[in-house]
Design a protein around this motif. Structure first.
Motif, PDB file in Angstrom:
ATOM      1  N   SER A 257       9.818  28.049  20.825  1.00 25.66           N
ATOM      2  CA  SER A 257       9.244  27.484  19.591  1.00 25.66           C
ATOM      3  C   SER A 257       7.763  27.206  19.795  1.00 25.66           C
ATOM      4  O   SER A 257       6.913  27.596  18.984  1.00 25.66           O
ATOM      5  CB  SER A 257       9.955  26.181  19.204  1.00 25.66           C
ATOM      6  OG  SER A 257      11.260  26.465  18.786  1.00 25.66           O
ATOM      7  N   MET A 258       7.437  26.531  20.884  1.00 25.38           N
ATOM      8  CA  MET A 258       6.026  26.213  21.153  1.00 25.38           C
ATOM      9  C   MET A 258       5.238  27.504  21.431  1.00 25.38           C
ATOM     10  O   MET A 258       4.077  27.626  21.035  1.00 25.38           O
ATOM     11  CB  MET A 258       5.909  25.244  22.337  1.00 25.38           C
ATOM     12  CG  MET A 258       6.568  23.899  22.082  1.00 25.38           C
ATOM     13  SD  MET A 258       6.261  22.687  23.388  1.00 25.38           S
ATOM     14  CE  MET A 258       7.080  23.423  24.805  1.00 25.38           C
ATOM     15  N   ALA A 259       5.902  28.480  22.086  1.00 26.42           N
ATOM     16  CA  ALA A 259       5.224  29.755  22.378  1.00 26.42           C
ATOM     17  C   ALA A 259       4.908  30.495  21.080  1.00 26.42           C
ATOM     18  O   ALA A 259       3.837  31.111  20.954  1.00 26.42           O
ATOM     19  CB  ALA A 259       6.094  30.618  23.284  1.00 26.42           C
ATOM     20  N   LEU A 260       5.823  30.420  20.110  1.00 27.15           N
ATOM     21  CA  LEU A 260       5.575  31.108  18.842  1.00 27.15           C
ATOM     22  C   LEU A 260       4.376  30.488  18.126  1.00 27.15           C
ATOM     23  O   LEU A 260       3.578  31.180  17.505  1.00 27.15           O
ATOM     24  CB  LEU A 260       6.832  31.056  17.957  1.00 27.15           C
ATOM     25  CG  LEU A 260       7.989  31.942  18.455  1.00 27.15           C
ATOM     26  CD1 LEU A 260       9.308  31.548  17.782  1.00 27.15           C
ATOM     27  CD2 LEU A 260       7.689  33.427  18.224  1.00 27.15           C
ATOM     28  N   GLY A 261       4.262  29.163  18.235  1.00 29.42           N
ATOM     29  CA  GLY A 261       3.084  28.490  17.682  1.00 29.42           C
ATOM     30  C   GLY A 261       1.838  28.936  18.423  1.00 29.42           C
ATOM     31  O   GLY A 261       0.820  29.312  17.810  1.00 29.42           O
ATOM     32  N   ALA A 262       1.913  28.947  19.746  1.00 28.55           N
ATOM     33  CA  ALA A 262       0.771  29.342  20.576  1.00 28.55           C
ATOM     34  C   ALA A 262       0.339  30.778  20.263  1.00 28.55           C
ATOM     35  O   ALA A 262      -0.850  31.100  20.241  1.00 28.55           O
ATOM     36  CB  ALA A 262       1.125  29.198  22.050  1.00 28.55           C
ATOM     37  N   ASP A 286      15.373  34.476  18.036  1.00 27.49           N
ATOM     38  CA  ASP A 286      15.224  35.770  17.354  1.00 27.49           C
ATOM     39  C   ASP A 286      13.747  36.139  17.149  1.00 27.49           C
ATOM     40  O   ASP A 286      13.341  37.273  17.413  1.00 27.49           O
ATOM     41  CB  ASP A 286      15.926  35.737  15.986  1.00 27.49           C
ATOM     42  CG  ASP A 286      17.448  35.698  16.159  1.00 27.49           C
ATOM     43  OD1 ASP A 286      17.930  35.959  17.278  1.00 27.49           O
ATOM     44  OD2 ASP A 286      18.149  35.387  15.167  1.00 27.49           O
ATOM     45  N   ALA A 287      12.957  35.154  16.686  1.00 28.10           N
ATOM     46  CA  ALA A 287      11.535  35.445  16.412  1.00 28.10           C
ATOM     47  C   ALA A 287      10.786  35.792  17.704  1.00 28.10           C
ATOM     48  O   ALA A 287       9.858  36.609  17.691  1.00 28.10           O
ATOM     49  CB  ALA A 287      10.880  34.251  15.727  1.00 28.10           C
ATOM     50  N   ALA A 288      11.202  35.180  18.809  1.00 31.30           N
ATOM     51  CA  ALA A 288      10.539  35.469  20.087  1.00 31.30           C
ATOM     52  C   ALA A 288      10.924  36.873  20.559  1.00 31.30           C
ATOM     53  O   ALA A 288      10.083  37.609  21.102  1.00 31.30           O
ATOM     54  CB  ALA A 288      10.916  34.424  21.127  1.00 31.30           C
ATOM     55  N   ALA A 345      15.642  45.151  23.668  1.00 27.30           N
ATOM     56  CA  ALA A 345      16.555  45.750  22.686  1.00 27.30           C
ATOM     57  C   ALA A 345      18.001  45.281  22.896  1.00 27.30           C
ATOM     58  O   ALA A 345      18.748  45.133  21.930  1.00 27.30           O
ATOM     59  CB  ALA A 345      16.471  47.268  22.787  1.00 27.30           C
ATOM     60  N   GLU A 346      18.345  44.998  24.144  1.00 26.18           N
ATOM     61  CA  GLU A 346      19.726  44.560  24.437  1.00 26.18           C
ATOM     62  C   GLU A 346      20.029  43.197  23.811  1.00 26.18           C
ATOM     63  O   GLU A 346      21.193  42.833  23.661  1.00 26.18           O
ATOM     64  CB  GLU A 346      19.907  44.340  25.958  1.00 26.18           C
ATOM     65  CG  GLU A 346      19.900  45.584  26.778  1.00 26.18           C
ATOM     66  CD  GLU A 346      19.785  45.255  28.277  1.00 26.18           C
ATOM     67  OE1 GLU A 346      20.312  44.207  28.707  1.00 26.18           O
ATOM     68  OE2 GLU A 346      19.136  46.047  28.983  1.00 26.18           O
ATOM     69  N   PHE A 347      18.979  42.428  23.526  1.00 27.05           N
ATOM     70  CA  PHE A 347      19.218  41.045  23.063  1.00 27.05           C
ATOM     71  C   PHE A 347      19.019  40.871  21.561  1.00 27.05           C
ATOM     72  O   PHE A 347      19.401  39.857  21.010  1.00 27.05           O
ATOM     73  CB  PHE A 347      18.282  40.083  23.826  1.00 27.05           C
ATOM     74  CG  PHE A 347      18.472  40.164  25.309  1.00 27.05           C
ATOM     75  CD1 PHE A 347      19.489  39.436  25.919  1.00 27.05           C
ATOM     76  CD2 PHE A 347      17.677  40.982  26.091  1.00 27.05           C
ATOM     77  CE1 PHE A 347      19.685  39.527  27.291  1.00 27.05           C
ATOM     78  CE2 PHE A 347      17.872  41.075  27.466  1.00 27.05           C
ATOM     79  CZ  PHE A 347      18.878  40.343  28.061  1.00 27.05           C
ATOM     80  N   ILE A 348      18.412  41.870  20.926  1.00 18.93           N
ATOM     81  CA  ILE A 348      18.176  41.748  19.474  1.00 18.93           C
ATOM     82  C   ILE A 348      19.485  42.023  18.746  1.00 18.93           C
ATOM     83  O   ILE A 348      20.134  43.037  18.982  1.00 18.93           O
ATOM     84  CB  ILE A 348      17.037  42.702  19.033  1.00 18.93           C
ATOM     85  CG1 ILE A 348      15.723  42.229  19.650  1.00 18.93           C
ATOM     86  CG2 ILE A 348      16.938  42.768  17.511  1.00 18.93           C
ATOM     87  CD1 ILE A 348      14.506  43.081  19.372  1.00 18.93           C
ATOM     88  N   LYS A 349      19.860  41.052  17.877  1.00 21.06           N
ATOM     89  CA  LYS A 349      21.159  41.212  17.186  1.00 21.06           C
ATOM     90  C   LYS A 349      21.019  42.120  15.972  1.00 21.06           C
ATOM     91  O   LYS A 349      20.027  42.158  15.316  1.00 21.06           O
ATOM     92  CB  LYS A 349      21.674  39.836  16.741  1.00 21.06           C
ATOM     93  CG  LYS A 349      22.182  39.023  17.921  1.00 21.06           C
ATOM     94  CD  LYS A 349      22.087  37.521  17.628  1.00 21.06           C
ATOM     95  CE  LYS A 349      21.739  36.763  18.888  1.00 21.06           C
ATOM     96  NZ  LYS A 349      20.838  35.646  18.670  1.00 21.06           N
TER      97      LYS A 349
END
Ligand code: GAL
Length: 349
Positions: A257-262, A286-288, A345-349
């Motif tokens: 969350s903080m990384a997405l802000g950064a 998901d966004a990360a 890619a393995e982790f994206i739902k």
């Protein structure tokens, strides 16, 4: 009381397999397996539906990772036929303690607790022990000493040190090992979660330790508390970039969350991830994952909410079936996983 006994008997029948998975050899069980299909308890001769009542206390609902986690937990428990009540502690320990007392007064069969403050764990253990309610702590690990007095409580989560190490390794795996400007040291800013929390402490320590263990010199330009919050992450990173400019080679963020802000602050400052700056988080929100795929984040570390929720329920059922935990063996870990553009890619739902 009777209800709890019925539940324990029924669960005893289906716990044999899960006991082995939850805690391996550390757990002991005192309940022999009962015949499957029906339960006969002290004169009650009827088919008793599986399930029971479970109180789930979350430190606060307004937290991206814990939202994913509590949704998974609720789904698993409901699918298994439990009556579940999930409550929001609003990041207020006094409020959460009240909620625990209410669950105890209602006579729930088991509790799953994500403590607001790990420092409150010993008093929480006292409460649940006095009421003799099997309890699984999640996400915020109490100390071994805090749990030692009650053998029907266990922590299920991840080893925070591992996520820090993985963050450091993600930087070491880049072309420049984090030393983008080639001055012989990795200059970084650290955006920290709530420092009361062991995840924040250990990720901060071990991310940097991975670099120094690999022989890299490091320079901490700043360390700021961002409380796991995206807006704070953005503000902190914007300030640091304004203050330290091109000196900032690496942004370590204790969570996504903080990384997405950064990441937004990095874009606004006209910097380019992968070229003149690196940024890593933890959680694999998901966004990360999308950002890692797009090259806007160097990497993240999967904090596996689904596996942790499954393991937490498994351990709860073990406790209900009679499992007890010996002192010093009350922490059950699920592995973190490194995520980069190579395997995202393995982790994206
Ligand atoms: C961490 C997670 C953070 C935050 C925190 C709450 O494991 O990475 O995003 O949810 O737990 O305790």
């Amino acid at each position: 009381m009777k209800k709890r006994k019925v539940l324990a008997t029924i669960l005893g029948s289906c716990m044999v397999l899960s006991l082995a998975a939850c805690g391996g050899g550390t757990a002991t069980t005192s309940t022999p397996p009962a015949p499957t299909g029906s339960a006969v308890v002290e004169g009650i001769e009827s088919q008793v539906p599986a399930g029971g009542t479970v109180g789930v206390c979350i430190y606060k609902f307004d937290d991206n990772f814990m939202t994913t986690y509590r949704t998974a937990l609720e789904t698993i428990l409901k699918d298994k036929g439990y009556e579940v009540t999930v409550v929001d502690g609003n990041n207020d320990q006094a409020k959460q303690t009240e909620q625990i007392n209410t669950f105890i007064a209602q006579g729930v069969d088991a509790l799953i607790i994500n403590p607001v403050m790990t420092s409150a764990a010993s008093s929480i253990v006292n409460l649940v022990q006095t009421a003799d309610i099997p309890t699984v702590f999640i996400n915020r690990e109490p100390t071994a000493e805090d749990m030692a007095s009650y053998n029907k409580c266990v922590y299920v989560g991840c080893d925070a040190a591992q996520s820090g190490t993985f963050q450091g390794e993600l930087i070491l795996e880049t072309e420049t090992k984090g030393d983008i400007n080639g001055d012989g040291k990795v200059s970084y800013i650290m955006i920290q979660g709530d420092p009361e929390n062991i995840d924040a402490k250990l990720r901060t320590e071990y991310s940097v330790k991975a670099l120094t263990d690999a022989g890299m010199e490091v320079e901490q330009l700043n360390l700021t508390r961002g409380d796991w919050d995206q807006n704070k992450g953005q503000e902190i990173c914007a300030n640091d970039l304004a203050q330290f400019g091109d000196k900032v080679e690496v942004v370590f963020s204790n969570n996504d969350s903080m990384a997405l802000g950064a990441m937004e602050a990095i874009k606004t400052a006209g910097r380019t991830v992968g070229k003149d700056i690196y940024i890593v988080g933890v959680d694999a929100l998901d966004a990360a994952l999308d950002a890692v795929k797009a090259g806007e984040m160097t990497g993240t570390v999967l904090n596996d909410a689904q596996s942790q929720a499954e393991k937490a329920v498994e351990c709860m059922e073990g406790l209900l079936g009679g499992t007890t935990y010996a002192e010093g063996e009350q922490s059950i870990y699920v592995d973190y996983v490194k995520v980069t553009s190579d395997n995202v890619a393995e982790f994206i739902k």
